[in-house]
Structure formats: C-alpha cells, structure tokens
Design a protein around this motif. Sequence first.
Motif, PDB file in Angstrom:
ATOM      1  N   GLY A  39       3.706 -24.531 -11.186  1.00 29.85           N
ATOM      2  CA  GLY A  39       5.158 -24.601 -11.391  1.00 29.85           C
ATOM      3  C   GLY A  39       5.651 -23.421 -12.201  1.00 29.85           C
ATOM      4  N   GLY A  40       5.572 -22.233 -11.637  1.00 30.30           N
ATOM      5  CA  GLY A  40       5.956 -21.014 -12.339  1.00 30.30           C
ATOM      6  C   GLY A  40       7.428 -20.974 -12.704  1.00 30.30           C
ATOM      7  N   PRO A  41       7.834 -19.994 -13.511  1.00 31.29           N
ATOM      8  CA  PRO A  41       9.227 -19.918 -13.965  1.00 31.29           C
ATOM      9  C   PRO A  41      10.213 -19.620 -12.845  1.00 31.29           C
ATOM     10  N   ASP A  42       9.750 -19.042 -11.744  1.00 30.60           N
ATOM     11  CA  ASP A  42      10.641 -18.690 -10.643  1.00 30.60           C
ATOM     12  C   ASP A  42      10.795 -19.810  -9.625  1.00 30.60           C
ATOM     13  N   ASP A  43      10.108 -20.932  -9.803  1.00 27.81           N
ATOM     14  CA  ASP A  43      10.145 -21.995  -8.805  1.00 27.81           C
ATOM     15  C   ASP A  43      11.516 -22.653  -8.678  1.00 27.81           C
ATOM     16  N   ASP A  44      12.312 -22.670  -9.741  1.00 26.45           N
ATOM     17  CA  ASP A  44      13.634 -23.285  -9.678  1.00 26.45           C
ATOM     18  C   ASP A  44      14.712 -22.299  -9.243  1.00 26.45           C
ATOM     19  N   ASP A  45      14.376 -21.038  -9.128  1.00 27.35           N
ATOM     20  CA  ASP A  45      15.316 -20.006  -8.720  1.00 27.35           C
ATOM     21  C   ASP A  45      15.483 -20.042  -7.202  1.00 27.35           C
ATOM     22  N   GLN A  46      16.514 -19.369  -6.695  1.00 27.60           N
ATOM     23  CA  GLN A  46      16.699 -19.247  -5.248  1.00 27.60           C
ATOM     24  C   GLN A  46      15.521 -18.486  -4.653  1.00 27.60           C
ATOM     25  N   LEU A  47      15.332 -18.650  -3.350  1.00 21.80           N
ATOM     26  CA  LEU A  47      14.272 -17.937  -2.653  1.00 21.80           C
ATOM     27  C   LEU A  47      14.524 -16.432  -2.754  1.00 21.80           C
ATOM     28  N   HIS A  48      13.510 -15.672  -3.205  1.00 23.42           N
ATOM     29  CA  HIS A  48      13.686 -14.232  -3.384  1.00 23.42           C
ATOM     30  C   HIS A  48      12.363 -13.499  -3.216  1.00 23.42           C
ATOM     31  N   VAL A  49      12.467 -12.201  -3.046  1.00 23.36           N
ATOM     32  CA  VAL A  49      11.303 -11.319  -3.011  1.00 23.36           C
ATOM     33  C   VAL A  49      11.226 -10.651  -4.371  1.00 23.36           C
ATOM     34  N   LEU A  50      10.089 -10.821  -5.040  1.00 19.45           N
ATOM     35  CA  LEU A  50       9.883 -10.214  -6.352  1.00 19.45           C
ATOM     36  C   LEU A  50       9.034  -8.966  -6.168  1.00 19.45           C
ATOM     37  N   ILE A  51       9.546  -7.845  -6.654  1.00 24.06           N
ATOM     38  CA  ILE A  51       8.840  -6.570  -6.556  1.00 24.06           C
ATOM     39  C   ILE A  51       8.538  -6.099  -7.965  1.00 24.06           C
ATOM     40  N   ALA A  52       7.263  -5.862  -8.263  1.00 25.39           N
ATOM     41  CA  ALA A  52       6.846  -5.384  -9.582  1.00 25.39           C
ATOM     42  C   ALA A  52       5.888  -4.207  -9.391  1.00 25.39           C
ATOM     43  N   ALA A  53       6.010  -3.211 -10.274  1.00 24.65           N
ATOM     44  CA  ALA A  53       5.170  -2.018 -10.169  1.00 24.65           C
ATOM     45  C   ALA A  53       5.008  -1.372 -11.536  1.00 24.65           C
ATOM     46  N   LYS A  63       0.826  -1.212   0.000  1.00 26.30           N
ATOM     47  CA  LYS A  63       0.000   0.000   0.000  1.00 26.30           C
ATOM     48  C   LYS A  63       0.861   1.263   0.000  1.00 26.30           C
ATOM     49  N   GLU A  64       1.927   1.250   0.795  1.00 30.18           N
ATOM     50  CA  GLU A  64       2.794   2.424   0.905  1.00 30.18           C
ATOM     51  C   GLU A  64       3.575   2.683  -0.387  1.00 30.18           C
ATOM     52  N   SER A  65       4.038   1.611  -1.030  1.00 33.33           N
ATOM     53  CA  SER A  65       4.874   1.780  -2.222  1.00 33.33           C
ATOM     54  C   SER A  65       4.084   1.767  -3.525  1.00 33.33           C
ATOM     55  N   GLY A  66       2.942   1.117  -3.524  1.00 26.62           N
ATOM     56  CA  GLY A  66       2.173   0.977  -4.762  1.00 26.62           C
ATOM     57  C   GLY A  66       2.676  -0.162  -5.635  1.00 26.62           C
ATOM     58  N   ALA A  67       3.574  -0.988  -5.097  1.00 22.04           N
ATOM     59  CA  ALA A  67       4.154  -2.103  -5.849  1.00 22.04           C
ATOM     60  C   ALA A  67       3.610  -3.424  -5.323  1.00 22.04           C
ATOM     61  N   LYS A  68       3.684  -4.444  -6.150  1.00 23.71           N
ATOM     62  CA  LYS A  68       3.295  -5.793  -5.759  1.00 23.71           C
ATOM     63  C   LYS A  68       4.531  -6.494  -5.203  1.00 23.71           C
ATOM     64  N   ILE A  69       4.429  -7.035  -3.992  1.00 23.85           N
ATOM     65  CA  ILE A  69       5.554  -7.687  -3.322  1.00 23.85           C
ATOM     66  C   ILE A  69       5.179  -9.148  -3.096  1.00 23.85           C
ATOM     67  N   VAL A  70       5.988 -10.062  -3.680  1.00 25.24           N
ATOM     68  CA  VAL A  70       5.683 -11.490  -3.622  1.00 25.24           C
ATOM     69  C   VAL A  70       6.958 -12.263  -3.308  1.00 25.24           C
ATOM     70  N   ILE A  71       6.825 -13.328  -2.527  1.00 22.52           N
ATOM     71  CA  ILE A  71       7.964 -14.214  -2.262  1.00 22.52           C
ATOM     72  C   ILE A  71       7.886 -15.371  -3.237  1.00 22.52           C
ATOM     73  N   ARG A  72       8.973 -15.600  -3.952  1.00 21.89           N
ATOM     74  CA  ARG A  72       9.027 -16.660  -4.963  1.00 21.89           C
ATOM     75  C   ARG A  72      10.299 -17.473  -4.790  1.00 21.89           C
ATOM     76  N   GLY A  73      10.379 -18.575  -5.526  1.00 24.27           N
ATOM     77  CA  GLY A  73      11.579 -19.401  -5.519  1.00 24.27           C
ATOM     78  C   GLY A  73      11.382 -20.685  -4.735  1.00 24.27           C
ATOM     79  N   ARG A  74      12.456 -21.470  -4.655  1.00 26.27           N
ATOM     80  CA  ARG A  74      12.421 -22.738  -3.931  1.00 26.27           C
ATOM     81  C   ARG A  74      12.103 -22.512  -2.467  1.00 26.27           C
ATOM     82  N   GLY A  75      11.076 -23.179  -1.983  1.00 30.57           N
ATOM     83  CA  GLY A  75      10.711 -23.058  -0.576  1.00 30.57           C
ATOM     84  C   GLY A  75       9.730 -21.945  -0.285  1.00 30.57           C
ATOM     85  N   SER A  76       9.214 -21.281  -1.316  1.00 32.34           N
ATOM     86  CA  SER A  76       8.288 -20.170  -1.073  1.00 32.34           C
ATOM     87  C   SER A  76       6.866 -20.648  -0.808  1.00 32.34           C
ATOM     88  N   SER A  77       6.545 -21.855  -1.252  1.00 30.13           N
ATOM     89  CA  SER A  77       5.211 -22.388  -0.986  1.00 30.13           C
ATOM     90  C   SER A  77       5.335 -23.757  -0.332  1.00 30.13           C
TER      91      SER A  77
END
Length: 122
Positions: A87-101, A63-77
């Motif tokens: 099985g999204g494209p980020d599932d094989d990547d390291q655990l990370h926070v994806l920020i899109a706006a 809400k504060e930034s106006g961006a979408k913040i999601v945790i993705r990667g191995r171990g995120s779900s």
Amino acid sequence: LLFERGDLIKSILKRKPHYVTPPDYIREKPKRKLYIPIKEYPNYNFIGLVIGPRGITQKAMEKESGAKIVIRGRGSSKEGSKNRTDGGPDDDDQLHVLIAADTEKQVEIAVKLVMPLLQPME
C-alpha cells in the motif's frame, strides 16, 4: 531548519554540480508524475501502451532515457497482486506514470517518450 539547509544545498548544486555535499545529505532524485486521462477515455488501454507486450516498450524507454518509468495510482495493480501489497503512498492518487532519474535531463527525455502514448489516437 532542515528544509532550509536542503534548499541551500540544492541551490549550490545547481551552480556547482561538483560540490561535495555533507555526508548526511541525501540527494533527492528528480521525478515527474504524468497523469493518465482515464476519466476522459475510459475504454482506452493506456497501461498496455506504456508497458507494451511483456514490458518491451517500458524497458526500451527506460534504456533510451536512463530513467525509471513506473505506473502507479488507483488501478495500477491487479487486486490481490503479490507484488504491491504494502500500500504505497501513491496508491490513493489518480492513475499516473511516475518517472524518476538521476538527472533532470533524463527525466525530460523520458517525458518526451511517454507523452505521445498518453494522447489517444481516435
């Protein structure tokens, strides 16, 4: 040829933000991956810090930034989770926070909000 065209349109948009793009051009939203240092701190609960109780921290940062913040990667779900069985494209990547706006400024604000949570306090 399509990549060159996309790069040219991006450079025009940087110079003239009100440029009307061709109807078939799909604007790529700015995004950033912030990798979670899970290997250095295996017992630290980064996911819990970013999401917060019942998602309150994550929603407040979005809400504060106006961006979408999601945790993705191995171990995120969790295993067997119904939400992410595709099985999204980020599932094989390291655990990370994806920020899109929509804008780069929104991404920068979100990065400034998330980064302190990814630096563990001893």
